[in-house]
Design a protein around this motif. Structure first.
Motif, PDB file in Angstrom:
ATOM      1  N   MET A 184      49.193  33.111  38.376  1.00  8.32           N
ATOM      2  CA  MET A 184      47.805  32.531  38.115  1.00  8.32           C
ATOM      3  C   MET A 184      48.064  30.980  38.432  1.00  8.32           C
ATOM      4  O   MET A 184      48.732  30.075  38.042  1.00  8.32           O
ATOM      5  CB  MET A 184      47.335  32.713  36.588  1.00  8.32           C
ATOM      6  N   SER A 222      40.465  38.513  39.616  1.00 13.72           N
ATOM      7  CA  SER A 222      40.851  39.551  38.797  1.00 13.72           C
ATOM      8  C   SER A 222      40.712  39.408  37.272  1.00 13.72           C
ATOM      9  O   SER A 222      40.507  38.358  37.011  1.00 13.72           O
ATOM     10  CB  SER A 222      42.207  39.944  39.218  1.00 13.72           C
ATOM     11  N   LEU A 223      40.670  40.600  36.458  1.00 16.33           N
ATOM     12  CA  LEU A 223      40.865  40.657  35.155  1.00 16.33           C
ATOM     13  C   LEU A 223      42.077  41.348  34.848  1.00 16.33           C
ATOM     14  O   LEU A 223      42.470  42.343  35.390  1.00 16.33           O
ATOM     15  CB  LEU A 223      39.699  41.241  34.363  1.00 16.33           C
ATOM     16  N   SER A 224      42.805  40.608  34.138  1.00 16.66           N
ATOM     17  CA  SER A 224      44.320  41.265  33.813  1.00 16.66           C
ATOM     18  C   SER A 224      44.517  42.538  33.425  1.00 16.66           C
ATOM     19  O   SER A 224      45.319  43.462  33.530  1.00 16.66           O
ATOM     20  CB  SER A 224      45.168  40.421  33.006  1.00 16.66           C
ATOM     21  N   CYS A 247      41.605  46.203  39.398  1.00 15.94           N
ATOM     22  CA  CYS A 247      42.178  45.079  39.759  1.00 15.94           C
ATOM     23  C   CYS A 247      43.582  45.221  39.908  1.00 15.94           C
ATOM     24  O   CYS A 247      44.115  44.891  41.117  1.00 15.94           O
ATOM     25  CB  CYS A 247      41.887  44.095  38.714  1.00 15.94           C
ATOM     26  N   HIS A 248      44.084  46.120  38.942  1.00 14.30           N
ATOM     27  CA  HIS A 248      45.524  46.396  39.234  1.00 14.30           C
ATOM     28  C   HIS A 248      45.967  47.032  40.686  1.00 14.30           C
ATOM     29  O   HIS A 248      46.809  46.844  41.301  1.00 14.30           O
ATOM     30  CB  HIS A 248      46.020  47.108  38.119  1.00 14.30           C
ATOM     31  N   LYS A 281      45.142  45.014  43.734  1.00 15.58           N
ATOM     32  CA  LYS A 281      46.463  44.008  43.798  1.00 15.58           C
ATOM     33  C   LYS A 281      47.958  44.741  44.323  1.00 15.58           C
ATOM     34  O   LYS A 281      48.603  44.390  45.267  1.00 15.58           O
ATOM     35  CB  LYS A 281      46.896  43.469  42.631  1.00 15.58           C
ATOM     36  N   GLU A 315      43.449  35.267  37.684  1.00 17.08           N
ATOM     37  CA  GLU A 315      43.181  36.392  36.420  1.00 17.08           C
ATOM     38  C   GLU A 315      42.068  35.445  35.541  1.00 17.08           C
ATOM     39  O   GLU A 315      42.351  34.402  34.555  1.00 17.08           O
ATOM     40  CB  GLU A 315      44.221  36.728  35.366  1.00 17.08           C
ATOM     41  N   ASP A 321      40.029  36.279  33.008  1.00 18.43           N
ATOM     42  CA  ASP A 321      40.257  36.670  31.476  1.00 18.43           C
ATOM     43  C   ASP A 321      41.398  35.505  30.876  1.00 18.43           C
ATOM     44  O   ASP A 321      41.440  35.521  29.718  1.00 18.43           O
ATOM     45  CB  ASP A 321      40.485  37.899  31.138  1.00 18.43           C
ATOM     46  N   GLN A 322      42.220  35.046  31.629  1.00 18.98           N
ATOM     47  CA  GLN A 322      43.185  34.100  31.304  1.00 18.98           C
ATOM     48  C   GLN A 322      42.968  32.641  31.403  1.00 18.98           C
ATOM     49  O   GLN A 322      43.516  31.736  31.225  1.00 18.98           O
ATOM     50  CB  GLN A 322      44.635  34.404  31.736  1.00 18.98           C
ATOM     51  N   PRO A 352      37.395  44.017  40.940  1.00 17.05           N
ATOM     52  CA  PRO A 352      37.958  42.436  41.588  1.00 17.05           C
ATOM     53  C   PRO A 352      37.225  42.316  42.872  1.00 17.05           C
ATOM     54  O   PRO A 352      36.346  42.889  43.171  1.00 17.05           O
ATOM     55  CB  PRO A 352      39.308  42.970  42.026  1.00 17.05           C
TER      56      PRO A 352
END
Length: 114
Positions: A1, A28-30, A35-36, A39, A53, A55-56, A78
């Motif tokens: 990130m 993305s959101l982890s 999103c995964h 990626k 990310e 959400d982080q 994403p």
């Protein structure tokens, strides 16, 4: 990130700046399975995307809202940019991949060399 440094920056301006920070940029959101998957798609192709990310990040919700406005849809994650150009959310990325349009975009952006 990647760290976010410009806290007074407009969220849409931040999206534009961050989207141009790498050949392939994924917002993305982890915890998001789509999103995964996107990626993994790029990594499986040999592309090393820059991933943010949201959400982080303490202001990640503002960026997510800016992306939703940019896409004109209710759910945006994403969101993928190639060469600073918006490709879109998962459906657009997969459509580009299936149609054979994604690889030439990645090559033109310098994300793929083969």
């Amino acid at each position: 990130m990647q760290p976010y440094k410009h806290y007074s920056e407009d969220p849409l301006d931040r999206v534009v700046r961050l989207a141009s920070s790498g050949a392939v940029v994924i917002f993305s959101l982890s915890s998001c399975c789509m999103c995964h998957a996107v990626k993994r798609l790029f990594c499986g192709m040999g592309v090393n995307p820059t991933v943010y990310e949201l959400d982080q990040d303490p202001r990640g919700k503002e960026i997510e809202e800016a992306l939703i406005r940019l896409l004109g849809v209710g759910s945006a994650m994403p969101v993928v940019f190639v060469g600073g150009t918006l490709i879109g959310a998962m459906d657009r990325v997969m459509a580009s991949h299936i149609s054979g349009n994604l690889v030439p975009l990645l090559k033109a952006a310098g994300a793929l060399w083969l």
